[in-house]
Design a protein around this motif. Structure first.
Motif, PDB file in Angstrom:
ATOM      1  N   VAL A  68      -1.772  -9.065  -8.018  1.00  0.00           N
ATOM      2  CA  VAL A  68      -0.833  -8.975  -6.891  1.00  0.00           C
ATOM      3  C   VAL A  68      -1.436  -8.137  -5.779  1.00  0.00           C
ATOM      4  N   PHE A  69      -2.035  -7.008  -6.139  1.00  0.00           N
ATOM      5  CA  PHE A  69      -2.635  -6.120  -5.141  1.00  0.00           C
ATOM      6  C   PHE A  69      -3.807  -6.805  -4.443  1.00  0.00           C
ATOM      7  N   LEU A  70      -4.690  -7.431  -5.188  1.00  0.00           N
ATOM      8  CA  LEU A  70      -5.884  -8.028  -4.592  1.00  0.00           C
ATOM      9  C   LEU A  70      -5.544  -9.230  -3.718  1.00  0.00           C
ATOM     10  N   THR A  71      -4.614 -10.087  -4.179  1.00  0.00           N
ATOM     11  CA  THR A  71      -4.288 -11.258  -3.359  1.00  0.00           C
ATOM     12  C   THR A  71      -3.601 -10.862  -2.062  1.00  0.00           C
ATOM     13  N   LEU A  72      -2.739  -9.850  -2.131  1.00  0.00           N
ATOM     14  CA  LEU A  72      -2.070  -9.415  -0.904  1.00  0.00           C
ATOM     15  C   LEU A  72      -3.044  -8.699   0.026  1.00  0.00           C
ATOM     16  N   ILE A  73      -3.902  -7.848  -0.537  1.00  0.00           N
ATOM     17  CA  ILE A  73      -4.832  -7.083   0.301  1.00  0.00           C
ATOM     18  C   ILE A  73      -5.931  -7.972   0.868  1.00  0.00           C
ATOM     19  N   ILE A  74      -6.558  -8.772   0.023  1.00  0.00           N
ATOM     20  CA  ILE A  74      -7.696  -9.576   0.471  1.00  0.00           C
ATOM     21  C   ILE A  74      -7.221 -10.862   1.147  1.00  0.00           C
TER      22      ILE A  74
ATOM     23  N   THR B 291      11.307  -5.575   2.122  1.00  0.00           N
ATOM     24  CA  THR B 291      10.855  -4.188   2.225  1.00  0.00           C
ATOM     25  C   THR B 291      10.967  -3.483   0.886  1.00  0.00           C
ATOM     26  N   LEU B 292      12.122  -3.606   0.237  1.00  0.00           N
ATOM     27  CA  LEU B 292      12.330  -2.912  -1.038  1.00  0.00           C
ATOM     28  C   LEU B 292      11.438  -3.471  -2.140  1.00  0.00           C
ATOM     29  N   ILE B 293      11.307  -4.802  -2.198  1.00  0.00           N
ATOM     30  CA  ILE B 293      10.593  -5.387  -3.330  1.00  0.00           C
ATOM     31  C   ILE B 293       9.088  -5.159  -3.225  1.00  0.00           C
ATOM     32  N   PHE B 294       8.526  -5.114  -2.023  1.00  0.00           N
ATOM     33  CA  PHE B 294       7.088  -4.873  -1.905  1.00  0.00           C
ATOM     34  C   PHE B 294       6.755  -3.400  -2.123  1.00  0.00           C
ATOM     35  N   ILE B 295       7.595  -2.509  -1.628  1.00  0.00           N
ATOM     36  CA  ILE B 295       7.364  -1.085  -1.917  1.00  0.00           C
ATOM     37  C   ILE B 295       7.546  -0.820  -3.405  1.00  0.00           C
TER      38      ILE B 295
ATOM     39  N   VAL C  94       0.840  -1.199   0.000  1.00  0.00           N
ATOM     40  CA  VAL C  94       0.000   0.000   0.000  1.00  0.00           C
ATOM     41  C   VAL C  94       0.878   1.254   0.000  1.00  0.00           C
ATOM     42  N   LEU C  95       1.939   1.270   0.791  1.00  0.00           N
ATOM     43  CA  LEU C  95       2.844   2.424   0.810  1.00  0.00           C
ATOM     44  C   LEU C  95       3.503   2.619  -0.550  1.00  0.00           C
TER      45      LEU C  95
ATOM     46  N   ILE D  36       3.102  -0.972  -9.791  1.00  0.00           N
ATOM     47  CA  ILE D  36       1.665  -1.113 -10.055  1.00  0.00           C
ATOM     48  C   ILE D  36       1.043   0.256 -10.300  1.00  0.00           C
ATOM     49  N   ALA D  37       1.382   1.205  -9.452  1.00  0.00           N
ATOM     50  CA  ALA D  37       0.821   2.557  -9.613  1.00  0.00           C
ATOM     51  C   ALA D  37       1.266   3.186 -10.926  1.00  0.00           C
ATOM     52  N   GLU D  38       2.553   3.116 -11.237  1.00  0.00           N
ATOM     53  CA  GLU D  38       3.056   3.694 -12.477  1.00  0.00           C
ATOM     54  C   GLU D  38       2.452   3.002 -13.694  1.00  0.00           C
ATOM     55  N   GLY D  39       2.314   1.650 -13.615  1.00  0.00           N
ATOM     56  CA  GLY D  39       1.785   0.921 -14.762  1.00  0.00           C
ATOM     57  C   GLY D  39       0.334   1.216 -15.029  1.00  0.00           C
ATOM     58  N   ILE D  40      -0.451   1.371 -13.966  1.00  0.00           N
ATOM     59  CA  ILE D  40      -1.885   1.608 -14.146  1.00  0.00           C
ATOM     60  C   ILE D  40      -2.153   3.076 -14.454  1.00  0.00           C
ATOM     61  N   LEU D  41      -1.577   3.967 -13.646  1.00  0.00           N
ATOM     62  CA  LEU D  41      -1.850   5.385 -13.836  1.00  0.00           C
ATOM     63  C   LEU D  41      -1.183   5.922 -15.094  1.00  0.00           C
ATOM     64  N   GLY D  42      -0.067   5.307 -15.475  1.00  0.00           N
ATOM     65  CA  GLY D  42       0.633   5.803 -16.666  1.00  0.00           C
ATOM     66  C   GLY D  42       0.051   5.294 -17.954  1.00  0.00           C
ATOM     67  N   SER D  43      -0.959   4.461 -17.911  1.00  0.00           N
ATOM     68  CA  SER D  43      -1.564   3.933 -19.127  1.00  0.00           C
ATOM     69  C   SER D  43      -2.938   4.558 -19.294  1.00  0.00           C
ATOM     70  N   ASP D  44      -3.025   5.553 -20.139  1.00  0.00           N
ATOM     71  CA  ASP D  44      -4.295   6.265 -20.328  1.00  0.00           C
ATOM     72  C   ASP D  44      -5.380   5.357 -20.892  1.00  0.00           C
ATOM     73  N   SER D  45      -4.961   4.392 -21.678  1.00  0.00           N
ATOM     74  CA  SER D  45      -5.957   3.528 -22.302  1.00  0.00           C
ATOM     75  C   SER D  45      -6.728   2.718 -21.274  1.00  0.00           C
ATOM     76  N   ILE D  46      -6.069   2.378 -20.175  1.00  0.00           N
ATOM     77  CA  ILE D  46      -6.737   1.592 -19.151  1.00  0.00           C
ATOM     78  C   ILE D  46      -7.768   2.446 -18.426  1.00  0.00           C
TER      79      ILE D  46
END
Length: 1166
Positions: free
Chosen positions: A429-435, A318-322, A61-62, A328-338
């Motif tokens: 990755v986000f959903l399995t870790l969060i849920i 610590t480094l790999i999860f952050i 999340v961080l 994830i944020a860069e890949g999703i937010l940086g893709s306007d098509s999504i």
């Protein structure tokens, strides 16, 4: 305007807005991201401690928050944003190469090897068929349900990418939740193998997508090469590094660095060099270290290694999860098509998550029968947790980034597909870790899988009461201070809040009156067995650190405990069962002895095996003794605890018997092992002593380093060149053998030419009853057991023969079949002489022939009359033959009588009883009709025994040879032995006995020293015993001496004395001042309280060097000088070296010789 800036780092492209030069991209800003990530990790771990929120979920999340802020501010975070972009655009292969080796090695190395073995089949089922099933189900769903018109290859590529559970995420979660060892091993092992399998499947489908074609044969070949090659590469790297570790001595820094280096080198060599799976290579490497090299790190080194890899895993996680969150944020937010054009993708992401969980349930459900059957099994609760714990993490994300990177330049994958791969993978990755990650703890609680059993709760409460008692004891010791005065207990107690609920009445965990259920009692027994075996394993670790056992032995012992832990619910303590195969000799040793392998090599491996078996047995007994004492101190006299203690004592009986057998047959082996242990312990004690002096300020650091290095050098020398059990040369064994050593040199050389040295394992038949005699066996070491269908005697309790025995000689001399079976009852060393060689010397010398018949009578005494002679040792029987026997040959028609104080043996010929004319054939025991000595009732002792006759007078039918023994000789020998042993105790009542721990090394052999004068002075027996001066001039007396003192007897003196065995010598006149001996064979010796003990080359275990000789004995009593005259000063200097037991040569090899069973000799300090 956007410009592309090339980074000095390879494979890293940094996109940045065109800004001022001062704010341009700087690669050093990547270090700032590392620092911020570690600070955030520290804060998360600190704040979330004690909560149910997984640490890894918070880090993800961080990371997403950091990536979103950096993107939302339009890349205006300055150096921080620059560092985030550098890491967000890192090459996927570089990401895996940096983090995976350390994380995979730490995870696999920390696994218990026994758990891995038991769960290996389950892990392979889930990682092999499980991944394939999941790949095809997900691929079919993506092809048939999702509206992206992907090909089957592309759909299967994403399905394989999402099929594997990620080890980084799963391991981090399991460590926080504290799941059971069995479930943790299955899930963790599956995730490790899944990771390697998924990468292999991903590589295969990626090549298919990018234009490569594969047939079914090439697919199978590719999968086998990549996976099996990785396993072989991991084992190779593990073996080489483990051998290197063996040459590193007490250097923790180098040892830890080697483990880190080999993990990265193995990954790179496999992934980039051999084009095989680097993940499977590192996983295999870690498991190899867990199985073989775990015991290579001891004491502080092991703790340092554990802390180092724990820190490495924490930093990498610590480094790999952050970083995953940022990507994830860069890949999703940086893709306007999504966000704009593919709004339905969010719904399909949720659908993909649901399909992923359903697929996981189908995989576990379809494979559940196999998972339940193999290994530890799997119940339905564990199956539910296994389904829900299928987390995805950085590995899947990195693979999706590789697809996206390839889509920018590949004609087979368009850019939109690459973006969707990153979007779906990042979302999963986000959903399995969060849920899944955040609710697994709740699932364990709901299934009641994280609660303590009733037995554990009672032990916990009982321990709290014990802690309260210890707290009171500590307060009693510290309550009053000489400087500050007393303390206030109520105030102290107020701060010990953990024990506030332990103030009531203490209740023993096993004596609750409400427990009448057998299930509850069984649960308590199971719990105590587990605790006991854990204590045994902890004792093994302690013995490894103390140097009592080596790494190889420690691995075997700990594996036996792990196997016993699996059976505690159904069987009593059974860890000894896992050690039997390592204590007893395997069958292939018999093959080695019958094959063409070099005899020295076979002997070496046999002795090594015997050493290892003694190590294992001694460590087993010691560990169980420690665990029993600890359990009794903790629980007390509980019936359940006593039952487990009784199980432990019963288990130790076989180990005790084995060590006792070795103590009888090969005592030198035990002596060597104890010598190694004591030397190691003493050197370690010196190291601790020097360190304590430095801590107390009495030594400076330079002095400490100097002394510490000196002791470490000695310790290294001990480990590299320890004392050895050295098998003596055949010539030495022949010279020390009572039969061969007593013969004249000319006769001995004639026989020795055909003598065959041999070593036999336990259970080997030397010869069988009724078989034709083909030779004799001379036993140098070991025990042989006899049995016979013809000779049956209920009085034989220990039908065995040990060192110094001559087996089969009687049958060879008389020419009849063997009268009994001779089966080895231990490992034996000895010689075999063919019958022809023995028979060829019979006509050369009458004295030699008589001696051979006398020697054969010794075995007959034990065979025919065990009730009388079985308790006597071989040297006592030879003393009886030499001192209290007479042999006669009678011709046909001659009659003879058995005196009332004698026992006769018919060796050859035929005789009849004078009264009944009953024919008596050899061998036969002849007793007088009655004996006036009431204390020795022959008729009662021999009653019912076979081969015995009770008649006073006999008539010779054919030429007969009869040997008679004086009945009183047996009691005389027993009294003489007792008087010699107790003599020193009476004269030295104040001498303190050594501790039990070192009693085996500290026995002072006064008996041998007293009798030494008798051996070192050829004329002493003639001076003291003028009536028996010929005893030292006959072969039987010589054999007696060799049986008792072995190589202490001088061969040169024997050769000169027996140059003419039939000659007669006149005894010299006895001096009036010479005191009389207290027995016929043991001369009187002066007291030795002030005489130094000398170190001699004993017949038995003796610590010697390459150049050892015997010095003269000094004392206040009469001095017996050696026959050669030397300068007095030279004698003194020579004796100093001789009394140390080894020469002044610095390269002397300290050995323990195997000759016969006497004790070690030590010098007494002046």
């Amino acid at each position: 305007m956007v410009s592309v800036v090339e980074s000095p780092w390879p494979n890293v492209i940094i996109a940045a807005e065109e800004v001022d030069p001062e704010s341009s991209s700087n690669p050093t800003n990547a270090v700032l991201f590392v620092g911020i990530s570690l600070v955030l990790g520290i804060a998360s771990r600190h704040l979330l401690r004690g909560t149910r929120v997984p640490y890894t979920v918070a880090l993800l999340v961080l990371g997403i928050a950091m990536g979103s802020i950096e993107y939302g501010t339009s890349h205006r975070l300055g150096k921080i944003g620059d560092g985030i972009r550098i890491w967000a655009n890192i090459d996927p292969d570089l990401l895996l190469a940096v983090f995976l080796p350390a994380l995979l090695f730490e995870s696999s190395f920390s696994m218990e090897v026994h758990q891995i073995k038991k769960c290996m089949t389950q892990m392979i089922i889930l990682a092999g068929p499980g991944v394939l099933i999941s790949t095809f189900i997900l691929g079919a769903a993506l092809k048939l349900i999702f509206p992206y018109n992907w090909s089957w290859k592309t759909s299967l590529l994403l399905g394989g990418l999402l099929s594997a559970t990620d080890p980084v995420a799963v391991v981090a979660l399991l460590k926080e939740l504290g799941a059971s060892k069995k479930l943790s091993t299955i899930i963790e092992g599956e995730s490790l193998m899944n990771d390697g399998t998924a990468i292999v499947v991903y590589t295969l489908f990626f090549r298919m997508v990018t234009g490569s074609t594969f047939s079914w044969g090439s697919v199978i070949k590719f999968l086998a090469t990549v996976s099996l090659g990785a396993v072989g590469m991991g084992i190779a790297f593990g073996l080489v590094s483990y051998l290197w570790l063996g040459f590193i001595f007490n250097d923790t820094v180098i040892e830890i660095t080697l483990t880190l280096a080999v993990s990265y080198l193995a990954y790179f060599a496999s992934q980039e060099g051999a084009d095989i799976s680097g993940v499977l290579t590192v996983m295999t490497l870690g498991m190899f270290y867990a199985a073989v090299a775990r015991t290579a790190f001891k004491g502080e080194g092991q703790q340092s290694l554990h802390h180092f890899w724990e820190m490495v895993a924490y930093i990498a996680n610590t480094l790999i999860f952050i970083l995953s969150g940022v990507v994830i944020a860069e890949g999703i937010l940086g893709s306007d098509s999504i966000l704009k054009h593919e709004k339905s993708a969010w719904g399909y992401l949720i659908l993909l998550y649901v399909l992923l969980q359903l697929t996981r349930a189908i995989v576990v459900g379809s494979l559940y029968p196999f998972l339940r059957y193999f290994g530890y099994g799997l119940d339905w609760k564990e199956g539910i947790v296994l389904v829900w714990s299928g987390l995805r993490g950085a590995v899947a994300l990195s693979l999706s980034l590789s697809v996206k990177q390839s889509s920018d330049t590949s004609i087979y994958i368009n850019r939109e597909t690459g973006v969707l791969f990153v979007f779906f993978t990042g979302g999963i990755v986000f959903l399995t870790l969060i849920i899944n990650g955040s609710t697994t703890q709740f699932l364990l609680s709901m299934l009641k899988m994280n609660t303590l059993s009733a037995a554990k709760r009672r032990i916990l409460e009982y321990t709290k009461y014990e802690m309260m008692s210890k707290a009171l004891e500590a307060f009693g010791d510290l309550v009053d201070d000489e400087e500050l005065g007393p303390a206030d207990w109520p105030t102290v107690k107020k701060y010990i809040t953990c024990l506030h609920d332990a103030e009531g009445e203490r209740i023993h965990p096993h004596t609750n009156p409400s427990d009448n259920d057998n299930d509850v009692e069984h649960m308590h027994v199971l719990d105590i067995r587990i605790r006991f075996l854990n204590g045994v394993q902890a004792a093994y670790w302690g013995m490894l650190e103390e140097g009592r056992i080596n790494q190889f032995t420690a691995n075997i012992l700990m594996q036996s405990v792990d196997e016993a832990l699996d059976l505690v619910s159904s069987e009593p303590l059974c860890d000894w069962n896992g050690l039997k195969s390592n204590v007893h000799f395997p069958n292939y040793y018999k093959f080695l002895q019958t094959s063409t392998f070099p005899r020295k090599l076979v002997t070496y491996f046999t002795v090594e095996r015997l050493e290892s078996a003694c190590y294992i047995s001694a460590a087993f007994l010691r560990a169980h003794r420690i665990a029993r004492q600890q359990l009794h101190d903790f629980i007390g006299d509980s019936e359940i605890a006593l039952a487990v203690i009784n199980e432990s004592e019963t288990e130790g009986e076989e180990a005790k018997k084995f060590l006792e057998d070795v103590r009888i047959t090969f005592p030198q082996v035990l002596r060597v092992l104890k010598t190694r242990q004591v030397t190691y312990s003493v050197l370690n004690h010196l190291i601790e002593y020097v360190q304590d002096l430095e801590k107390s300020g009495l030594l400076e650091e330079k002095e400490l380093v100097h002394l510490h290095d000196a002791v470490q050098t000695d310790l290294k020398k001990l480990l590299r060149n320890p004392p050895l059990v050295k098998i003596p040369k055949p010539h030495d064994l022949i010279s020390a053998n009572p039969l061969l050593g007593a013969l004249p040199e000319a006769v001995r050389e004639q026989i020795v030419g055909s003598t065959k040295e041999t070593m036999k394992l336990r259970g080997v038949a030397l010869y069988k009853e009724g078989s034709k005699p083909n030779g004799i066996w001379l036993i140098s070491n070991g025990v042989v057991k006899w049995g016979s269908k013809r000779i049956r005697n209920k009085y034989s309790l220990h039908p065995t023969f040990s060192h110094g025995s001559t087996l089969g000689l009687y049958e060879v001399l008389i020419g009849k079949p063997y009268i009994c079976d001779m089966i080895t009852d231990s490992v034996i060393m000895g010689f075999f002489i063919e019958s022809e060689k023995i028979l060829s010397v019979l006509g050369t010398d009458n004295a030699v022939e008589d001696f051979l018949w006398q020697e054969s009578s010794i075995i007959l005494l034990k065979l025919l009359l065990p009730q009388i002679f079985e308790i006597m040792t071989m040297h006592e029987l030879r003393s009886l033959v030499a001192e209290r026997s007479s042999m006669s040959t009678y011709i046909t028609g001659e009659s003879f009588e058995i005196p009332h104080n004698m026992i006769g043996l018919l060796l050859e010929g035929f005789i009849k009883t004078q009264s009944t004319l009953e024919l008596i054939t050899p061998p036969a025991a002849l007793f007088p009709t009655s004996s006036p000595d009431k204390s020795f009732r022959v008729s009662e002792i021999a009653a019912g025994a076979s081969f015995t006759h009770h008649v006073t007078s006999y008539v010779v039918e054919t030429r007969a040879r009869v040997i008679m023994f004086e009945i009183g000789g047996f009691e005389t020998l027993q009294r003489r032995t007792s008087s010699l042993i107790s003599h020193n105790a009476e004269n030295n009542p104040g001498r303190s006995s050594p501790s039990r721990e070192h009693s085996g090394l500290m026995i002072w052999p006064e008996r041998h020293i007293k009798s030494r004068q008798f051996l070192e002075n050829p004329n002493l027996n003639q001076i003291i015993h003028p009536d028996h001066h010929q005893q030292m001039n006959n072969f039987s007396a010589r054999a007696m001496q060799l049986s008792m003192y072995g190589s202490m007897i001088s061969n040169e003196r024997h050769s000169s004395i027996h140059a003419s065995p039939n000659r007669e010598t006149k005894p010299p006149t006895t001096k009036a001042s010479q005191p009389q001996s207290h027995s016929r064979s043991y001369p009187w010796v002066p007291p030795i309280e002030t005489r130094r003990l000398i170190s001699v080359r004993s017949e038995g275990s003796a610590t010697v060097g390459r150049k050892v000789s015997v010095g003269e004995m000094r004392g206040p009593g009469p001095r017996f000088n050696p026959p050669l005259e030397t300068n007095e000063n030279e004698n003194e200097n020579e004796n100093e070296n001789q009394e140390m037991g080894y020469s002044s040569d610095d390269d002397d090899e300290h050995i323990i010789r195997i000759d016969s069973p006497s004790t070690l000799s030590f010098t007494r300090p002046q």
